[in-house]
Scaffold this active site. Structure first.
Site, PDB file in Angstrom:
ATOM      1  N   GLU A 171       1.732  -5.609   8.777  1.00 39.97           N
ATOM      2  CA  GLU A 171       2.427  -5.088   9.969  1.00 39.97           C
ATOM      3  C   GLU A 171       1.761  -5.489  11.290  1.00 39.97           C
ATOM      4  O   GLU A 171       1.519  -4.644  12.153  1.00 39.97           O
ATOM      5  CB  GLU A 171       2.544  -3.562   9.859  1.00 39.97           C
ATOM      6  N   GLU A 276       7.791  -4.092  -1.228  1.00 41.38           N
ATOM      7  CA  GLU A 276       7.794  -2.613  -1.221  1.00 41.38           C
ATOM      8  C   GLU A 276       9.226  -2.095  -1.289  1.00 41.38           C
ATOM      9  O   GLU A 276       9.624  -1.207  -0.534  1.00 41.38           O
ATOM     10  CB  GLU A 276       7.103  -2.095   0.049  1.00 41.38           C
TER      11      GLU A 276
HETATM   12  C1  XIL Z   1       2.659   4.646   2.089  1.00 38.96           C
HETATM   13  C2  XIL Z   1       2.341   5.381   0.786  1.00 38.96           C
HETATM   14  O1  XIL Z   1       3.407   5.228  -0.110  1.00 38.96           O
HETATM   15  C3  XIL Z   1       2.083   6.847   1.058  1.00 38.96           C
HETATM   16  O2  XIL Z   1       1.621   7.498  -0.119  1.00 38.96           O
HETATM   17  C4  XIL Z   1       1.044   6.990   2.180  1.00 38.96           C
HETATM   18  O3  XIL Z   1       0.907   8.364   2.513  1.00 38.96           O
HETATM   19  C5  XIL Z   1       1.437   6.218   3.406  1.00 38.96           C
HETATM   20  O4  XIL Z   1       1.666   4.858   3.056  1.00 38.96           O
HETATM   21  N1  XIL Z   1       4.320   0.360   4.333  1.00 38.96           N
HETATM   22  C6  XIL Z   1       3.189   0.053   3.627  1.00 38.96           C
HETATM   23  C7  XIL Z   1       2.677   1.011   2.606  1.00 38.96           C
HETATM   24  O5  XIL Z   1       2.671  -1.060   3.751  1.00 38.96           O
HETATM   25  O6  XIL Z   1       1.278   0.961   2.483  1.00 38.96           O
HETATM   26  C8  XIL Z   1       3.114   2.424   2.920  1.00 38.96           C
HETATM   27  O7  XIL Z   1       2.717   3.255   1.818  1.00 38.96           O
HETATM   28  C9  XIL Z   1       4.612   2.486   3.127  1.00 38.96           C
HETATM   29  C10 XIL Z   1       5.011   1.623   4.297  1.00 38.96           C
END
Ligand code: XIL
Length: 388
Positions: A171, A276
């Site tokens: 990001e 994701e």
């Molecule tokens: C999220 C996790 O799923 C949660 O458990 C945590 O509290 C916050 O982060 N983008 C990303 C991930 O790159 O690392 C994030 O994961 C979701 C958004």
């Protein structure tokens, strides 16, 4: 040596016939079992791309045996939902916490999976001390670069040859495609991204290295990413792939946007991965469409309409949407090398608590009991009809 008599030849023939019949019976039974075995995601997309899921601690330690079994049956890649983020693995300047990450990696190795590392350089889930001196003032460029290098060398070095690919930066772009103003950028300057890749490459020259980001499907942000990746490639920075996070909604992105985005990175000669994937079916709580984890909006009943179950109409729409997305992914097989879900089942999903805490969301292919949803069947069907 005894001569072969008519009688012993007959016996031989009988033995051979019995063996042949047994073989045919066994082969047919095997074939039947294979055609009747329930389909799995990893088999359905074998030869096209890996299919993975982000795991929490209960899954990779197998404390949640049901979920761990589902992971082993369905997926051939894993990412760590939280345990390799800086705040967990390196909470204090002189203290690393490798216990959870060690069991995560061991789980992947035991099950012969492609193992992801997520993530090395991010502005979230990174302790404040990383950017500060003892008095709480911002550190200078050299200090932060040294901290970044030590962290990357220690973490990537520990899992050298075992973790197959790393989300090196996460990001780094703002919605308009410019660099996001984080402490990394402010303190080190623009080259912090190239440096992160160089340090990771130094620590494990064999590991794949990724640029991970959300909302690149939007044109302005995508253009920024394309320009940046071009520049990094021209400088010889070892970027293997661009990761599209894939936190999607029912109405965003359009299939055309997705197709154009994967295509844009393919053209630069980097691989693409969906890192994701999940599909938010709940009403949008804000106009903002990104996946910034710092959002936290108040819970209201109208934002949580399916607390008692998902209506059939939405279930069907979700299945269709998933089938459409996988249609685009399959179109790019070869260059798109992995599709990774952010979680295994609906109960685990972070979307129950983001951007509003305490909702009931239905973003994945398995329900709260770990059972396949119509969306699972639709995805398997998409693979089958694509001849894959
Ligand atoms: C999220 C996790 O799923 C949660 O458990 C945590 O509290 C916050 O982060 N983008 C990303 C991930 O790159 O690392 C994030 O994961 C979701 C958004």
């Amino acid at each position: 040596m005894k001569p072969v008599t008519y009688r012993s030849a007959k016996q031989w023939l009988r033995t051979i016939c019995v063996a042949a019949v047994t073989l045919v019976v066994l082969l047919t039974a095997g074939l039947l079992a294979a055609t009747q075995a329930p389909p799995t995601l990893k088999d359905a997309f074998k030869g096209s791309f890996l299919v993975g899921a982000a795991l929490d601690e209960a899954q990779f330690t197998e404390a949640d045996a049901r979920s761990a079994a589902l992971v082993k049956a369905q997926f051939n890649a894993i990412s760590p939902e939280n345990v390799l983020k800086w705040e967990v693995v390196h909470p204090e300047p002189d203290r690393y916490n490798f216990g959870p990450a060690d069991s995560y990696v061991a789980f992947g190795e035991k099950n012969h999976m492609f193992i992801l590392g997520h993530t090395l350089v991010w502005h979230h889930q990174t302790p404040a001390w990383v950017f500060q001196d003892d008095q709480g003032h911002p550190v200078d460029r050299d200090t932060l670069l040294k901290r970044m290098r030590d962290h990357i060398q220690t973490v990537v070095g520990r899992y050298k040859g075992r973790v197959n690919g790393w989300d090196v930066v996460n990001e780094v772009l703002a919605d308009d495609g410019t660099l996001r103003p984080t402490p990394w950028l402010t303190i080190i300057g623009e080259d912090y991204i190239a440096k992160a890749f160089e340090f990771a490459h130094e620590a494990d020259p064999q590991a794949q290295l990724y640029f991970n980001e959300f909302s690149l499907e939007n044109e302005a942000k995508r253009n920024g990413a394309v320009a940046l990746i071009k520049k990094l490639k021209a400088q010889g920075v070892p970027v293997t792939a661009v990761g599209l996070q894939g936190h999607y909604r029912m109405d965003w992105p359009s299939l055309e946007q997705l197709d154009a985005t994967i295509g844009a990175f393919e053209q630069l000669g980097v691989k693409v991965m969906i890192t994701e994937l999940d599909l938010d079916v709940l009403p949008a709580a804000t106009q903002y469409s990104g996946a910034d984890i710092s959002l936290n909006l108040p819970l209201q009943a109208k934002l949580n309409p399916y607390a008692n179950g998902l209506p059939d109409s939405v279930q069907t729409a979700l299945a269709k949407r998933y089938a459409d997305l996988f249609g685009v992914f399959l179109k790019h097989r070869g260059n798109l090398t992995r599709v990774n879900f952010w979680g295994v089942d609906d109960a685990q999903s972070w979307l129950n608590n983001w951007p509003v805490v305490g909702r009931t969301n239905y973003p994945l292919l398995f329900d709260r009991n770990g059972q396949p949803k119509p969306a699972f069947d639709a995805v398997i069907q998409t693979a089958a009809s694509a001849g894959k």
